[in-house]
Each structure stands twice: as C-alpha cells, then as structure tokens.
Design an enzyme around this catalytic site. Structure first.
Site, PDB file in Angstrom:
ATOM      1  N   SER A 130     -21.640  26.030   5.894  1.00 10.32           N
ATOM      2  CA  SER A 130     -20.903  25.014   6.650  1.00 10.32           C
ATOM      3  C   SER A 130     -21.416  23.606   6.363  1.00 10.32           C
ATOM      4  O   SER A 130     -20.704  22.625   6.538  1.00 10.32           O
ATOM      5  CB  SER A 130     -21.019  25.287   8.152  1.00 10.32           C
ATOM      6  OG  SER A 130     -20.250  26.424   8.493  1.00 10.32           O
ATOM      7  N   GLU A 361     -13.579  28.463   3.567  1.00  8.80           N
ATOM      8  CA  GLU A 361     -13.015  27.101   3.414  1.00  8.80           C
ATOM      9  C   GLU A 361     -13.049  26.306   4.725  1.00  8.80           C
ATOM     10  O   GLU A 361     -12.132  25.558   5.055  1.00  8.80           O
ATOM     11  CB  GLU A 361     -11.616  27.164   2.790  1.00  8.80           C
ATOM     12  CG  GLU A 361     -11.703  27.782   1.395  1.00  8.80           C
ATOM     13  CD  GLU A 361     -10.532  27.525   0.499  1.00  8.80           C
ATOM     14  OE1 GLU A 361      -9.915  26.468   0.623  1.00  8.80           O
ATOM     15  OE2 GLU A 361     -10.257  28.393  -0.337  1.00  8.80           O
TER      16      GLU A 361
HETATM   17  N1  CAA Z   1     -12.231  13.997   1.842  1.00 10.08           N
HETATM   18  C1  CAA Z   1     -12.990  13.145   1.116  1.00 10.08           C
HETATM   19  N2  CAA Z   1     -14.157  12.645   1.583  1.00 10.08           N
HETATM   20  C2  CAA Z   1     -14.549  13.031   2.809  1.00 10.08           C
HETATM   21  C3  CAA Z   1     -13.799  13.919   3.598  1.00 10.08           C
HETATM   22  C4  CAA Z   1     -12.582  14.411   3.078  1.00 10.08           C
HETATM   23  N3  CAA Z   1     -11.822  15.256   3.756  1.00 10.08           N
HETATM   24  N4  CAA Z   1     -14.434  14.123   4.764  1.00 10.08           N
HETATM   25  C5  CAA Z   1     -15.551  13.383   4.719  1.00 10.08           C
HETATM   26  N5  CAA Z   1     -15.618  12.725   3.545  1.00 10.08           N
HETATM   27  C6  CAA Z   1     -16.661  11.782   3.100  1.00 10.08           C
HETATM   28  C7  CAA Z   1     -16.987  10.787   4.203  1.00 10.08           C
HETATM   29  O1  CAA Z   1     -16.126   9.684   4.134  1.00 10.08           O
HETATM   30  C8  CAA Z   1     -18.411  10.409   3.893  1.00 10.08           C
HETATM   31  O2  CAA Z   1     -18.400   9.461   2.856  1.00 10.08           O
HETATM   32  P1  CAA Z   1     -19.498   8.280   2.788  1.00 10.08           P
HETATM   33  O3  CAA Z   1     -20.750   8.893   2.320  1.00 10.08           O
HETATM   34  O4  CAA Z   1     -18.939   7.313   1.776  1.00 10.08           O
HETATM   35  O5  CAA Z   1     -19.614   7.667   4.149  1.00 10.08           O
HETATM   36  C9  CAA Z   1     -18.987  11.701   3.307  1.00 10.08           C
HETATM   37  O6  CAA Z   1     -17.871  12.508   2.886  1.00 10.08           O
HETATM   38  C10 CAA Z   1     -19.789  12.486   4.312  1.00 10.08           C
HETATM   39  O7  CAA Z   1     -18.952  12.779   5.403  1.00 10.08           O
HETATM   40  P2  CAA Z   1     -19.502  13.400   6.753  1.00 10.08           P
HETATM   41  O8  CAA Z   1     -20.564  12.502   7.306  1.00 10.08           O
HETATM   42  O9  CAA Z   1     -18.339  13.697   7.621  1.00 10.08           O
HETATM   43  O10 CAA Z   1     -20.216  14.717   6.242  1.00 10.08           O
HETATM   44  P3  CAA Z   1     -20.941  15.864   7.036  1.00 10.08           P
HETATM   45  O11 CAA Z   1     -22.151  16.216   6.301  1.00 10.08           O
HETATM   46  O12 CAA Z   1     -21.029  15.527   8.497  1.00 10.08           O
HETATM   47  O13 CAA Z   1     -19.962  17.132   6.818  1.00 10.08           O
HETATM   48  C11 CAA Z   1     -18.202  18.632   7.326  1.00 10.08           C
HETATM   49  C12 CAA Z   1     -18.685  17.179   7.194  1.00 10.08           C
HETATM   50  C13 CAA Z   1     -16.852  18.536   7.913  1.00 10.08           C
HETATM   51  C14 CAA Z   1     -19.104  19.490   8.188  1.00 10.08           C
HETATM   52  C15 CAA Z   1     -18.128  19.223   5.900  1.00 10.08           C
HETATM   53  O14 CAA Z   1     -19.431  19.410   5.398  1.00 10.08           O
HETATM   54  C16 CAA Z   1     -17.360  20.505   5.808  1.00 10.08           C
HETATM   55  O15 CAA Z   1     -16.134  20.495   5.692  1.00 10.08           O
HETATM   56  N6  CAA Z   1     -18.062  21.670   5.826  1.00 10.08           N
HETATM   57  C17 CAA Z   1     -17.425  22.944   5.547  1.00 10.08           C
HETATM   58  C18 CAA Z   1     -17.610  23.299   4.117  1.00 10.08           C
HETATM   59  C19 CAA Z   1     -16.633  24.323   3.671  1.00 10.08           C
HETATM   60  O16 CAA Z   1     -15.458  24.279   4.004  1.00 10.08           O
HETATM   61  N7  CAA Z   1     -17.105  25.225   2.831  1.00 10.08           N
HETATM   62  C20 CAA Z   1     -16.244  26.211   2.245  1.00 10.08           C
HETATM   63  C21 CAA Z   1     -16.846  26.698   0.985  1.00 10.08           C
HETATM   64  S1  CAA Z   1     -15.709  26.974  -0.264  1.00 10.08           S
HETATM   65  C22 CAA Z   1     -14.962  28.432   0.043  1.00 10.08           C
HETATM   66  O17 CAA Z   1     -15.046  29.038   1.065  1.00 10.08           O
HETATM   67  C23 CAA Z   1     -14.067  28.781  -1.051  1.00 10.08           C
HETATM   68  C24 CAA Z   1     -13.740  30.165  -1.352  1.00 10.08           C
HETATM   69  O18 CAA Z   1     -14.384  30.752  -2.196  1.00 10.08           O
HETATM   70  C25 CAA Z   1     -12.497  30.743  -0.847  1.00 10.08           C
END
Ligand code: CAA
Length: 379
Positions: A130, A361
């Site tokens: 995550s 995801e």
């Molecule tokens: N698109 C682009 N950039 C984004 C974004 C998005 N949707 N969301 C955030 N960002 C950017 C932010 O703007 C920020 O940029 P800056 O450094 O320039 O400020 C940077 O990313 C960091 O953002 P956060 O502070 O929000 O990051 P965070 O560490 O707090 O994490 C989170 C956010 C939502 C928890 C994220 O880590 C997340 O989505 N985690 C889940 C991961 C996931 O989905 N993993 C799945 C693995 S793949 C898989 O399952 C595939 C498979 O095989 C089927």
C-alpha cells in the site's frame, strides 16, 4: 453518460461473443489446473483487445476507455483470470510505455506486446504494498548501464510476460521523488522470475515474485525522466483502477445472472424459488448496486477520455464495484444453496475471484484515503 455510441455497442457485442463462445468454456478448467489462460489471451490479442487504447499508428486498436471498460466487463464475466491479464497489459503496461517511452522504446517494447507478447507492472515489494514509496529496490548508474537490485512481489503476468515496467530508487535522499521507472526484459541477466503463487481466486492468472540480482541493463531502459517514477506509478494506477472496476462488474454481473437462472429453475415448496420475495429482493439489491458501479466506472472512463483528472472517480469506481461484486457473489452463492458450494457450478469461482478486486491496485482502505484526500483536501 447514459447512451453508448454505436461503436461502443459493437465492441461490447464483439467482446460478449468471444467471451461467451471462446473464453467461458475454458475458464473452469484453467482455474482448476491453475494454468495460464493462453488460448483466451491469444484470442484477445487477435481481436486487438490486449492493447485496445494504444494509438493505431503503433498497431493498437485506438479505442476509448469506455470501450475498454465494456470489453473488460464481458471478458471478466467469462474468466476473471483472463480479465486481469488483459487489464494489466492494457492499463499497467501499454499505457505507461506509450505515454512515457521514446520512439525507440516504443519500437522495442510496446509494438511486440500489441498482438504477440505480454507486459507486466512491478511496483509492489514484500514490505511495500500500500505504501510503494517505502520500496527498497535500487537502481545505480554504472557507466552506460543501470544495475538493479531488489525484490518485487505479487506481479500479475509474472513469467507470462516478456517485458516488465519496474520501479526502483535512483536517489535515496529524495524519497518518493527519487524513484525511477525501467523496462526490463524477461531474459535480462540477473533478472529472475519466481514461482507462481497459489491463490484463493483468479487462480489461472500468473502472479509471481521477481528478483533483481545485479541486473544490468543499458541506460536507455529508463522510462520517462529520472525521479519521475512515483508519479508514473500513481498516474498509471488511476487507469488500472478502471480496469479492475470493470473486472469486478463482470464478476458481479455473472454472479447475478447465475442467481437468476438458478432461482428460476430450482424447485422448492411446489414451484421455482424465484417466486419468493426474499430472494427477489436479494437479486434486486445486487442488480441496483452493480448498475450504480457501472455508472461510476463509465463516468471515470469518460473523464479519462476527456483529459480530465479522474483520480477520485477511478478510486470510487474500483472501491464500489469490487465491494458490490463481493456482495453479489455472496448473494448468488446463498441462492444456489448447497449447489453453490460445489465446484460443479461457476458461482464458487465468482465468489473466490471477486475478493481480489478489493485488494489489488489499491485496497479499499487506500482508495477511501484517496477519495477523502480529493474530497476534503489535506490539512
Ligand atoms: N497521479 C499522479 N501523481 C500523483 C497521484 C496520481 N494519482 N497521486 C499522488 N501523486 C503525486 C503527488 O502529487 C505527490 O507529488 P509531489 O511529490 O510532487 O508533491 C506525490 O505523488 C506523492 O503523493 P502522496 O503524498 O499522496 O503520496 P503517499 O505516499 O501519501 O501515497 C497513496 C499515496 C494513495 C497511499 C499511494 O501510495 C497509493 O495509491 N498506494 C497504493 C498503491 C497501489 O495501488 N499498489 C498496487 C500495486 S500494483 C497491482 O496491484 C497490480 C497488479 O498486479 C494487478
């Protein structure tokens, strides 16, 4: 969005035909043997469904995201393992490669995956699921090569794919801004694909760990700019969540269809059990929830097609669809009674397959965090 275009209806029909005639009859066997659904995947490659949104100039189908959601729903209703394979190739591999690759990288790594080979997306690690910013995979520049070391986990299409979009740290001081993206090939030296995981559901899909042990690749394997990896990953996952929302719709709708068919044929107390209002209401609730999930998914898809920010909408679509699919599968199994618990009926497979939608995801909990941040803002 309430009316599909003629082209979108046609894609849906084509997907439904191939899903019902070719993919569905193979699904149970692939699931029981935990065998990768190559025949189904090849069929989708022939139709252009494995790279539906890639520009026609590269040989893709050049279709919109709504068409992709429609096709994903049909395919996943027949075989959710084939569905996730299709989703990963389209959303998590072809999308970032087409968006961030150089023309030379497109030639080498995108075009072969349009009708022949598969791609995968390697972000998660044993201790970074995550929270992908906590990854430990490192990529160090050595002359004109990159040297990668680390472990990835839960990689869909692992082993089946020839190409992997891999994330690693290139600047440890910069935290998430020090993550970069690379394209690795299955046979790169030092790149190893681990054994296939045995899973509760989507058992035919291939999920493996990956190991990079002094994996040396040429410098032109960097995808996008140095330090841009975290944004590439999260932007890519926004689109991936539409794919998984659609997969959940397919499973949920298949479960409802199975419940209706069973309830109309199963006799008890002197007639078909479908005449009992208790069961009718169970079917009504799931029908309503899956329809609501479909509208959320189509809305997120249309926003993506219109170039709008759709992070929140994709998160809502996947969260709601996957949880609605779990409820629909549970409802349908309950209506099937003892028969639903047997592997003679597909409902037990839908029940097992539905759960993963709320995990990969972005878990439901992470998606609630994403929605809350977008809705409330940060303070
Ligand atoms: N698109 C682009 N950039 C984004 C974004 C998005 N949707 N969301 C955030 N960002 C950017 C932010 O703007 C920020 O940029 P800056 O450094 O320039 O400020 C940077 O990313 C960091 O953002 P956060 O502070 O929000 O990051 P965070 O560490 O707090 O994490 C989170 C956010 C939502 C928890 C994220 O880590 C997340 O989505 N985690 C889940 C991961 C996931 O989905 N993993 C799945 C693995 S793949 C898989 O399952 C595939 C498979 O095989 C089927």
């Amino acid at each position: 969005m309430f009316k599909l275009s003629e082209d979108q209806e046609m894609i849906r029909e084509t997907a439904r035909d191939v899903a019902q005639e070719v993919i569905a009859p193979l699904a149970s066997d692939y699931d029981k043997k935990e065998e990768f659904p190559w025949k189904s995947v090849k069929q989708l490659q022939e139709l252009g469904f494995m790279s539906m949104m890639v520009d026609e100039k590269y040989g893709g189908a050049g279709l919109d995201t709504v068409s992709y959601a429609l096709a994903m729903e049909e395919v996943s209703g027949a075989c959710a393992s084939t569905g996730v394979t299709m989703s990963v190739n389209n959303s998590l591999y072809a999308y970032p490669v087409e968006k961030w690759a150089t023309e030379d990288q497109i030639e080498q790594f995108l075009i072969p995956t349009i009708s022949e080979k598969l791609g995968a997306f390697a972000l998660s690690e044993p201790d970074a699921g995550s929270d992908p910013a906590a990854m430990t995979t490192k990529a160090v520049k050595d002359g004109d090569e990159w040297v990668l070391n680390g472990n990835k986990m839960w990689i869909t299409n692992g082993g089946a794919a020839d190409y992997y979009v891999v994330f690693g740290i290139t600047d440890p001081e910069a935290k998430h801004r020090g993550i970069s993206t690379f394209i690795l090939k299955k046979d790169d030296p030092g790149f190893e694909i681990g054994p296939k995981e045995s899973k509760l559901g989507i058992r035919a899909s291939s999920t493996t760990p990956l190991t990079m042990d002094d994996c040396r690749v040429p410098e032109d394997r960097l995808l996008g700019q140095l330090g841009e990896g975290f944004k590439i990953a999260l932007n890519t996952l926004d689109g991936g969540r539409i794919g998984i929302a659609s997969q959940s719709l397919g499973i949920g709708q298949a479960a409802i269809d199975a419940a209706i068919e069973y309830a109309k044929t199963r006799q008890a107390f002197g007639g078909p059990i479908a005449r009992f209002q208790g069961l009718q209401w169970m079917i009504a609730d799931s029908t309503m929830e899956i329809e609501a999930a479909r509208l959320l998914t189509w809305k997120a898809s249309e926003m993506k097609d219109n170039g709008m920010k759709y992070t929140k909408e994709a998160a809502m679509a996947k969260l709601y669809s996957s949880e609605a699919a779990v409820r629909a599968a549970d409802m349908s199994l309950q209506i099937h009674g003892g028969m639903g618990y047997s592997t003679d009926f597909p409902i037990e497979r839908y029940y097992r397959d539905a759960k993963i939608g709320a995990i990969y995801e972005g878990t439901s909990e992470i998606l609630r965090l994403v929605i809350a941040r977008e809705a409330i803002g940060r303070f």
